[in-house]
Design an enzyme around this catalytic site. Structure first.
Site, PDB file in Angstrom:
ATOM      1  N   HIS A  38       0.844  -1.199   0.000  1.00 37.99           N
ATOM      2  CA  HIS A  38       0.000   0.000   0.000  1.00 37.99           C
ATOM      3  C   HIS A  38       0.877   1.247   0.000  1.00 37.99           C
ATOM      4  CE1 HIS A  38      -3.579  -2.357   0.580  1.00 37.99           C
ATOM      5  NE2 HIS A  38      -3.043  -2.954   1.628  1.00 37.99           N
ATOM      6  N   HIS A  69      -0.414 -10.569   1.485  1.00 40.72           N
ATOM      7  CA  HIS A  69      -1.702 -10.942   2.078  1.00 40.72           C
ATOM      8  C   HIS A  69      -2.119 -12.380   1.778  1.00 40.72           C
ATOM      9  CE1 HIS A  69      -2.095  -6.748   2.762  1.00 40.72           C
ATOM     10  NE2 HIS A  69      -2.465  -6.413   1.558  1.00 40.72           N
ATOM     11  N   CYS A  91       3.408 -13.614   2.904  1.00 35.64           N
ATOM     12  CA  CYS A  91       4.268 -13.560   4.090  1.00 35.64           C
ATOM     13  C   CYS A  91       4.170 -14.882   4.856  1.00 35.64           C
ATOM     14  CB  CYS A  91       3.830 -12.409   4.988  1.00 35.64           C
ATOM     15  SG  CYS A  91       4.797 -12.346   6.509  1.00 35.64           S
ATOM     16  N   HIS A 119     -10.846  -7.358   3.767  1.00 40.59           N
ATOM     17  CA  HIS A 119      -9.391  -7.316   3.559  1.00 40.59           C
ATOM     18  C   HIS A 119      -8.927  -8.615   2.881  1.00 40.59           C
ATOM     19  CE1 HIS A 119      -5.094  -7.163   4.411  1.00 40.59           C
ATOM     20  NE2 HIS A 119      -5.249  -5.877   4.640  1.00 40.59           N
ATOM     21  N   GLU A 121      -6.332 -10.431   3.082  1.00 37.87           N
ATOM     22  CA  GLU A 121      -5.788 -11.457   3.995  1.00 37.87           C
ATOM     23  C   GLU A 121      -6.937 -12.209   4.676  1.00 37.87           C
ATOM     24  OE1 GLU A 121      -2.876 -10.125   6.954  1.00 37.87           O
ATOM     25  OE2 GLU A 121      -3.453 -11.820   8.211  1.00 37.87           O
ATOM     26  N   THR A 158      -3.131 -10.840  10.782  1.00 40.60           N
ATOM     27  CA  THR A 158      -1.799 -10.643  11.375  1.00 40.60           C
ATOM     28  C   THR A 158      -1.523  -9.230  11.876  1.00 40.60           C
ATOM     29  OG1 THR A 158      -0.990 -10.272   9.139  1.00 40.60           O
ATOM     30  CG2 THR A 158      -0.658 -12.481  10.063  1.00 40.60           C
ATOM     31  N   CYS A 186       1.310 -10.857  13.996  1.00 37.35           N
ATOM     32  CA  CYS A 186       2.743 -11.085  13.789  1.00 37.35           C
ATOM     33  C   CYS A 186       3.571 -10.204  14.718  1.00 37.35           C
ATOM     34  CB  CYS A 186       3.119 -10.870  12.323  1.00 37.35           C
ATOM     35  SG  CYS A 186       3.385  -9.166  11.906  1.00 37.35           S
ATOM     36  N   SER A 258       4.230  -0.725   4.985  1.00 38.20           N
ATOM     37  CA  SER A 258       4.569  -0.520   3.571  1.00 38.20           C
ATOM     38  C   SER A 258       5.349   0.765   3.330  1.00 38.20           C
ATOM     39  CB  SER A 258       3.284  -0.482   2.731  1.00 38.20           C
ATOM     40  OG  SER A 258       2.595  -1.697   2.818  1.00 38.20           O
TER      41      SER A 258
HETATM   42  S1  SF4 Z   1       2.833  -7.089   8.856  1.00 39.87           S
HETATM   43 FE1  SF4 Z   1       3.588  -9.051   9.642  1.00 39.87          FE
HETATM   44  S2  SF4 Z   1       2.323 -10.581   8.603  1.00 39.87           S
HETATM   45 FE2  SF4 Z   1       2.048  -8.670   7.479  1.00 39.87          FE
HETATM   46  S3  SF4 Z   1       3.567  -8.786   5.860  1.00 39.87           S
HETATM   47 FE3  SF4 Z   1       4.532  -7.721   7.577  1.00 39.87          FE
HETATM   48  S4  SF4 Z   1       5.606  -9.331   8.724  1.00 39.87           S
HETATM   49 FE4  SF4 Z   1       4.125 -10.324   7.392  1.00 39.87          FE
END
Ligand code: SF4
Length: 276
Positions: A38, A69, A91, A119, A121, A158, A186, A258
C-alpha cells in the site's frame, strides 16, 4: 523521535525482493495480483522495472506474483489453470494464520476470524477456515447466540491490535464450551504498535506515514490517537503542515508496514525545518 520498528516489515521487504528477482529472471510479462504494497510511490517504482499490478487474473499473462496478504486456494488454482507462472510472496506469518484456520476446520472447531471483512488477507483466511466461519472486526460485533455452547477456535488477521484480540477472547470464553485461540498477530505488528503507543505517550504530536488504504497504518493512527489527539496520518511527506507542530516540543514519527525507511527520514528532516 523516529520509530525503530515502524516502516517496512519483514514480509514486505521479502515480497519486494521476490518481485525484483522475478522481474530480473522472467522474459515475459510480470504482474502482481493487486498492488504489491500500500504505497503508490513504491508501486510506481516497481512498474518502472517491469512489474505491473493487475486487478484480476483475467488481465495477467506470464508471471503472477501473490502479495504478502496471500490468496484463496481457489485463486491459486485458477492461476495454475490459466497457465500462469506463480511466484508466491505470501508472508510466512500469513501462511501460518492460513494453516491455523484450516486446522480449525479439520478439528471441527467453529472458526471465528478477527479481522476486516473485505481485507484480502481475511478473505483468504475465510477460504481456509471454510463455510460457516464467523468474521468480526470488533468483539462487540459478535453475536453470542452463534457460539454459545460450541467448540470455538479463533485466528487473527496478522496486523490486528492485541487489545482487540483480548476483548474478543474475553467475550467468547464465558459463552462457548471450549475455546482455542491462535494468536496469529505477527511480531512485527506487535512491536510496531507497542512502540508507537510508547512514543505517542511521550510526544506532543505524532506523524504516521502510510497508504490511505493500508489497514495496518490506519490501526496505528487509531491507537496513537487514543493517547495523543495530535496524531496525523499522511501518505506523502509533502502533506505535512507547519500548523500541526505549534508548541510541539517533541514529535514522534512512525509508519505502516509498507513505508520505506527513506520516507521516515525525509519526514524527520522536513519536520525539523517546520518546528524551528
Ligand atoms: S505485517 Fe507481519 S504478517 Fe504482514 S507482511 Fe509484515 S511481517 Fe508479514
Amino acid at each position: 523521535m523516529v520509530s525503530k520498528h515502524g516502516g517496512y516489515c519483514y514480509g514486505v521487504q521479502r515480497a519486494l525482493k521476490i518481485a525484483c528477482e522475478a522481474a530480473r529472471g522472467s522474459e515475459g510479462p510480470v504482474h502482481t495480483l493487486g498492488p504489491i504494497i500500500h504505497n503508490p510511490g513504491v508501486v510506481r517504482e516497481l512498474a518502472a522495472t517491469g512489474v505491473s499490478s493487475v486487478d484480476s487474473l483475467a488481465g495477467a499473462a506470464g508471471t503472477i506474483i501473490f502479495r504478502t496478504h496471500g490468496v484463496t486456494p481457489q485463486v491459486a488454482a485458477e492461476a495454475e489453470a490459466r497457465g500462469l507462472k506463480i511466484v508466491d510472496a505470501t508472508c510466512p506469518y500469513v501462511k501460518v494464520a492460513q494453516q491455523k484456520a484450516s486446522s480449525l476446520k479439520e478439528r471441527r472447531y467453529l472458526p471465528v476470524i478477527l479481522g476486516e471483512h473485505e481485507h484480502p488477507e481475511v478473505v483468504a483466511l475465510i477460504a481456509n477456515a471454510g463455510a460457516g466461519a464467523i468474521v468480526v472486526e470488533r468483539a462487540e460485533e459478535l453475536d453470542l447466540a452463534r457460539v454459545r455452547g460450541k467448540k470455538v477456535g479463533v485466528v487473527v488477521q496478522t496486523t490486528q491490535a492485541s487489545a482487540n484480540l483480548s476483548a474478543l477472547a474475553g467475550r467468547l470464553a464465558p459463552a462457548c464450551r471450549e475455546l482455542l485461540v491462535y494468536n496469529t498477530i505477527c511480531n512485527a505488528t506487535r512491536k510496531c504498535q507497542e512502540e508507537a503507543l510508547e512514543l505517542a505517550l511521550l510526544a506532543d504530536a505524532v506523524i504516521i506515514i502510510g497508504g490511505r488504504n493500508s489497514a495496518n497504518t490506519a490501526r496505528l493512527a487509531k491507537l496513537c490517537r487514543e493517547v495523543q489527539q495530535r496524531t496525523f496520518h499522511i501518505e506523502e511527506v509533502s502533506e505535512l503542515e507547519a500548523g500541526w507542530f505549534e508548541e510541539a516540543g517533541t514529535v514522534a514519527i512512525t509508519a505502516g508496514a509498507s513505508t520505506p525507511p527513506e520516507q521516515m527520514e525525509e519526514a524527520k528532516r522536513l519536520i525539523a525545518t517546520l518546528t524551528v
